[in-house]
Scaffold this active site. Structure first.
Site, mmCIF file in Angstrom:
data_model
loop_
_atom_site.group_PDB
_atom_site.id
_atom_site.type_symbol
_atom_site.label_atom_id
_atom_site.label_comp_id
_atom_site.label_asym_id
_atom_site.label_seq_id
_atom_site.Cartn_x
_atom_site.Cartn_y
_atom_site.Cartn_z
ATOM 1 N N HIS A 90 51.667 56.582 -75.440
ATOM 2 C CA HIS A 90 50.244 56.286 -74.086
ATOM 3 C C HIS A 90 49.615 57.397 -73.768
ATOM 4 O O HIS A 90 49.152 57.130 -72.757
ATOM 5 C CB HIS A 90 50.886 54.867 -73.711
ATOM 6 N N ASN A 163 50.052 45.435 -74.649
ATOM 7 C CA ASN A 163 49.334 45.648 -76.049
ATOM 8 C C ASN A 163 47.603 44.993 -75.931
ATOM 9 O O ASN A 163 48.292 43.827 -76.006
ATOM 10 C CB ASN A 163 49.746 45.760 -76.399
HETATM 11 FE FE1 HDE Z 1 55.973 51.179 -73.737
HETATM 12 N N1 HDE Z 1 56.199 53.616 -72.925
HETATM 13 N N2 HDE Z 1 57.914 50.893 -75.043
HETATM 14 N N3 HDE Z 1 55.739 49.754 -74.799
HETATM 15 N N4 HDE Z 1 54.350 51.942 -73.031
HETATM 16 C C1 HDE Z 1 55.272 54.101 -72.028
HETATM 17 O O1 HDE Z 1 56.190 54.872 -70.407
HETATM 18 C C2 HDE Z 1 58.572 51.710 -74.565
HETATM 19 C C3 HDE Z 1 56.520 48.945 -75.368
HETATM 20 C C4 HDE Z 1 53.145 50.756 -72.201
HETATM 21 O O2 HDE Z 1 49.417 53.214 -68.920
HETATM 22 C C5 HDE Z 1 56.168 55.335 -71.848
HETATM 23 O O3 HDE Z 1 54.982 55.616 -68.227
HETATM 24 C C6 HDE Z 1 59.601 51.970 -74.866
HETATM 25 C C7 HDE Z 1 55.846 47.766 -75.850
HETATM 26 C C8 HDE Z 1 52.255 51.186 -72.483
HETATM 27 O O4 HDE Z 1 50.613 54.366 -67.853
HETATM 28 C C9 HDE Z 1 58.254 55.098 -71.953
HETATM 29 C C10 HDE Z 1 59.927 50.732 -75.659
HETATM 30 C C11 HDE Z 1 54.844 47.640 -75.318
HETATM 31 C C12 HDE Z 1 52.203 52.228 -72.050
HETATM 32 C C13 HDE Z 1 57.654 53.810 -72.862
HETATM 33 C C14 HDE Z 1 58.281 50.178 -75.612
HETATM 34 C C15 HDE Z 1 54.234 49.088 -74.076
HETATM 35 C C16 HDE Z 1 53.424 52.107 -72.432
HETATM 36 C C17 HDE Z 1 55.284 55.952 -72.077
HETATM 37 C C18 HDE Z 1 60.778 49.935 -76.626
HETATM 38 C C19 HDE Z 1 53.948 46.131 -74.966
HETATM 39 C C20 HDE Z 1 51.353 52.852 -70.873
HETATM 40 C C21 HDE Z 1 54.676 56.388 -70.760
HETATM 41 C C22 HDE Z 1 61.301 48.640 -76.025
HETATM 42 C C23 HDE Z 1 54.556 45.078 -74.404
HETATM 43 C C24 HDE Z 1 51.909 52.420 -69.574
HETATM 44 C C25 HDE Z 1 55.578 55.411 -69.337
HETATM 45 C C26 HDE Z 1 50.505 53.395 -68.939
HETATM 46 C C27 HDE Z 1 54.491 53.520 -71.793
HETATM 47 C C28 HDE Z 1 58.886 53.552 -73.398
HETATM 48 C C29 HDE Z 1 57.390 49.935 -76.011
HETATM 49 C C30 HDE Z 1 53.933 49.187 -73.486
HETATM 50 C C31 HDE Z 1 58.093 56.254 -72.962
HETATM 51 C C32 HDE Z 1 61.640 52.723 -75.198
HETATM 52 C C33 HDE Z 1 56.534 46.775 -76.879
HETATM 53 C C34 HDE Z 1 50.889 50.065 -72.314
HETATM 54 O O5 HDE Z 1 58.178 54.963 -70.880
#
Ligand code: HDE
Length: 720
Positions: A90, A163
């Site tokens: 993202h 999402n």
């Molecule tokens: Fe994320 N995700 N994610 N994700 N995600 C990040 O956090 C992560 C997942 C989502 O505009 C990171 O600050 C793991 C699902 C959005 O700043 C990180 C897993 C969904 C955004 C991270 C998931 C999301 C992130 C990268 C599996 C939808 C952007 C930078 C368990 C429900 C937020 C940060 C923004 C961002 C990890 C799965 C949505 C690396 C480990 C499912 C919208 O922490």
């Protein structure tokens, strides 16, 4: 009466800081942190005036630079450290401020304050993003979009980090690094950028078939939204709502776009990636600047815990959705985005979301993905924002006071007073104290937990294909065709035939006919036995096919040259603008263009600066101007490309001859002598002035409507 809190909430934060102690004069409020550089002298970071920061100090005008030049060294050192690590996923995104207002008191379901008072406008910040690309990657790539919302509530900050698709690729957080490594550019050559169309991604998919459902969404039109404004959002995981008596319900969160749900077509998306890589970002910015504030309704699907095991999917499985026909979505409030950021870095880049940012009344479930996310977000901010105090960055601060015994660390802004930084203490009268009765405090649902320590998924998570098939069944024919085309494109980009074949074989578990169509297109072998669709059900709510007619916000390109007919242009354009559409005048040159009577109009774009993929529709008014455009290849291409992308194409008088010359085929155009408007597959033409009012009204209806997919059958492949 409506109470509005604005963000950044200088007042509340100032008062929050006031409560931190007597050193208020030393702690700057947010207004003081927002610095205008108007009418100020240039200084160093120490506040020392600078007379010249354009010439380095030298020994003689042609001599070597001097190390003592602290003005040069300070400026360049700061520049050298301007970048912070981009988000691992993202990274590319854009954000805006707004507010959320609940429609009615939801106390029966939750004690969350922002869901209880319909008079309260809760400030929010929303960040939309793509997942795979680096920070500078184009907006319109095929990808999942992030839809992350921070609510600055009276109970503290609540983040709904979702999402634009209701399901995820994997069922367990421990697989996330594998998924993302497979999706990101391949490690040897860092190719391709912001694309899933490469071997490692599809290899991951075929060897981790729990991804099947999300992959169907990724190949669908949802993965190329026309605008951030025209996509829905989903919290994906199952959460809990808890009311003041402790009663618990399971809940899924939705954001329903009030702009309708619309996407690009794939060819268009690829072209925009080059023509305007900031397409989605610019669209959101301009809509807000123009006062056309985008809105979404917050929807909830509520499930009584007694019904937890009533379905053929596990409600803890993030690769499954709850069909709306089984569990309806109640629309409970509205989000409005009404303010652009002042500084992209300070706000959009530094905002830090975390699914663990919960408020009383909203709780977690045992979804193994959600559980893993609770760790990952805080952890990633530590390296991205450089230490444990990122909650003090203005955009991340709650609008309520923060009091605890956490101290020091990199970039600490708060000047904490007092001698005790521990609890229990007597020296400071036991302050800060645990929240008392009546003070809002977070409390988890005291759910019962038992089980052996295992590394295993429940059997109820093991059906990977039924809902993938349900989704495919629910779509219109054009939507289904787009999925076939997308698979053919993506697999066609994979160099390894076994990878293509493995995906085709996986698709056979979803729907044999789909796998056959994909196999034929990408050169793989059609499976020997085609399986029937894994589901016989459909969920019409999953289709984007039937959206309300909405001309508001649509962009119409008006193609003119010297001698255009003013009355024709004015009649149609006035009708469009009255309906809220935007019109843009495009001519061979920027500046004044004369109508037939010698009066001028300003063209703001040329056929070099503008391109049809940036517009929703094309209009060619009558007059000599249209005839003059007959010799302009770029203008002809403009019209035929809009036609190819199934957009409304509208022309009057000589404009109809222009359309005929552009290469548009397979549709009827008005002929000389026709008295009325001719409409065929979204192409609207008129020869007789008498019907101009009808023509204008029909233009408005067409511009607010759907694309004309019926054309796709004839034009794709005919026009290069
Ligand atoms: Fe994320 N995700 N994610 N994700 N995600 C990040 O956090 C992560 C997942 C989502 O505009 C990171 O600050 C793991 C699902 C959005 O700043 C990180 C897993 C969904 C955004 C991270 C998931 C999301 C992130 C990268 C599996 C939808 C952007 C930078 C368990 C429900 C937020 C940060 C923004 C961002 C990890 C799965 C949505 C690396 C480990 C499912 C919208 O922490």
């Amino acid at each position: 009466m409506e109470k509005e809190t604005t963000y950044p909430n200088a007042k509340s934060n100032a008062s929050a800081n006031m409560q931190r102690g007597a050193a208020n004069d030393k702690i700057r409020d947010l207004d003081a942190e927002r610095v205008s550089h108007n009418d100020t002298k240039l200084t160093t970071n120490q506040g020392v005036g600078i007379a010249d920061d354009q010439e380095i100090q030298r020994a003689g005008v042609r001599g070597p630079a001097l190390l003592q030049d602290f003005i040069f060294r300070e400026k360049v050192t700061h520049f050298d450290h301007e970048r912070i690590p981009e988000r691992i996923v993202h990274a590319r995104g854009t954000g805006a401020h707004g507010y959320f207002q609940v429609y009615r008191d939801m106390s029966d379901l939750t004690m969350a304050a922002f869901l209880r008072d319909p008079n309260e406008k809760t400030p929010v910040f929303v960040r939309f993003s793509t997942v795979a690309g680096f920070r500078g990657s184009p907006d319109t790539v095929r990808d999942v979009r992030g839809f992350a919302v921070k609510f600055y509530t009276k109970d503290g900050n609540y983040d709904l980090v979702g999402n634009n698709m209701p399901v995820f690729f994997i069922q367990d957080a421990i697989k996330f690094p594998d998924l993302i490594h497979a999706l990101k550019p391949e490690p040897n050559n860092e190719i391709p950028q912001a694309q899933s169309a490469h071997d490692t991604f599809w290899d991951f998919v075929s060897t981790n078939q729990e991804s099947a459902h999300n992959v169907m969404w990724l190949m669908s039109d949802r993965a190329i939204p026309k605008s951030y404004r025209t996509m829905d959002g989903f919290g994906i995981h199952t959460f809990k709502l808890i009311n003041a008596s402790g009663a618990v319900k399971f809940v899924k969160f939705h954001w329903k776009s009030l702009q309708g749900v619309h996407s690009l077509v794939w060819d268009e998306a690829q072209r925009i990636a080059g023509k305007d890589p900031d397409f989605n970002r610019r669209d959101l910015w301009e809509a807000i600047e123009n006062g056309n504030y985008p809105q979404w309704e917050l929807g909830i699907q509520v499930l009584d815990p007694k019904d937890e095991f009533k379905f053929d999917f596990d409600i803890l499985d993030p690769t499954k959705l709850w069909p709306e026909e089984l569990i309806p979505v109640q629309r409970i409030g509205k989000l409005t985005l009404n303010r652009n950021v002042t500084n992209f870095f300070a706000e959009t880049e530094q905002i830090a979301f975390c699914p663990a940012n919960l408020v009383p009344g909203i709780d977690l479930t045992n979804d193994p993905m959600l559980q893993g996310r609770l760790f990952s977000y805080l952890d990633t901010q530590l390296s991205r924002l450089g230490g444990p105090n990122f909650h003090e960055i203005p955009i991340n601060r709650p609008v309520v006071p923060v009091h605890n015994n956490q101290r020091d660390g990199m970039h600490r802004m708060t000047i904490d007073e007092g001698v005790s930084a521990y609890y229990r203490n007597a020296l400071q009268d036991g302050q800060p104290h645990p929240a008392q009765r009546g003070e809002s405090a977070f409390a988890s649902d005291p759910a019962q937990v038992e089980g052996r320590v295992v590394r295993n998924r429940a059997e109820s998570f093991m059906d990977f294909f039924t809902q993938a098939s349900l989704f495919f069944n629910s779509l219109s024919n054009p939507e289904r065709q787009h999925i076939v085309d997308a698979f053919r494109f993506e697999l066609g980009k994979c160099k390894h035939m076994p990878v293509r074949q493995a995906v085709v074989d996986m698709l056979n578990h979803i729907d044999g006919e789909l796998s056959k169509q994909v196999a034929i297109g990408c050169g793989a072998t059609v499976p020997a036995t085609l399986k029937p669709a894994a589901s016989k059900q459909s969920s019409p709510a999953l289709s984007m096919a039937h959206q309300p007619n909405m001309p508001k916000g649509r962009k119409v390109a008006v193609l003119i040259d010297q001698g255009f007919d003013r009355k024709c242009l004015d009649t149609v354009c006035n009708a469009l603008t009255q309906a809220g559409a935007c019109v843009e005048i495009i001519a061979p040159k920027q500046g004044n263009v004369s109508d037939a009577g010698g009066k001028t109009i300003m063209s703001t774009q040329t056929f070099e600066t503008a391109t049809s993929v940036l517009y929703d529709a094309v209009f060619v008014p009558c007059g000599q101007g249209a005839s003059a455009l007959l010799g302009n290849g770029n203008a002809l291409h403009f019209a035929v490309e809009a036609f190819k992308h199934c957009k409304p194409v509208v022309a009057c008088g000589e404009g109809v001859d222009f359309l005929a010359a552009s290469g548009i085929r397979g549709v009827s155009l008005a002929k000389a002598g026709d008295k009325s408007v001719v409409e065929d597959q979204g192409v609207l033409t008129l020869r007789d002035w008498g019907a101009i009012q009808d023509f204008a009204a029909k233009t408005v209806a067409l511009v607010g409507g759907e694309r004309h997919w019926e054309r796709a059958q004839t034009v794709f492949g005919i026009i290069a």
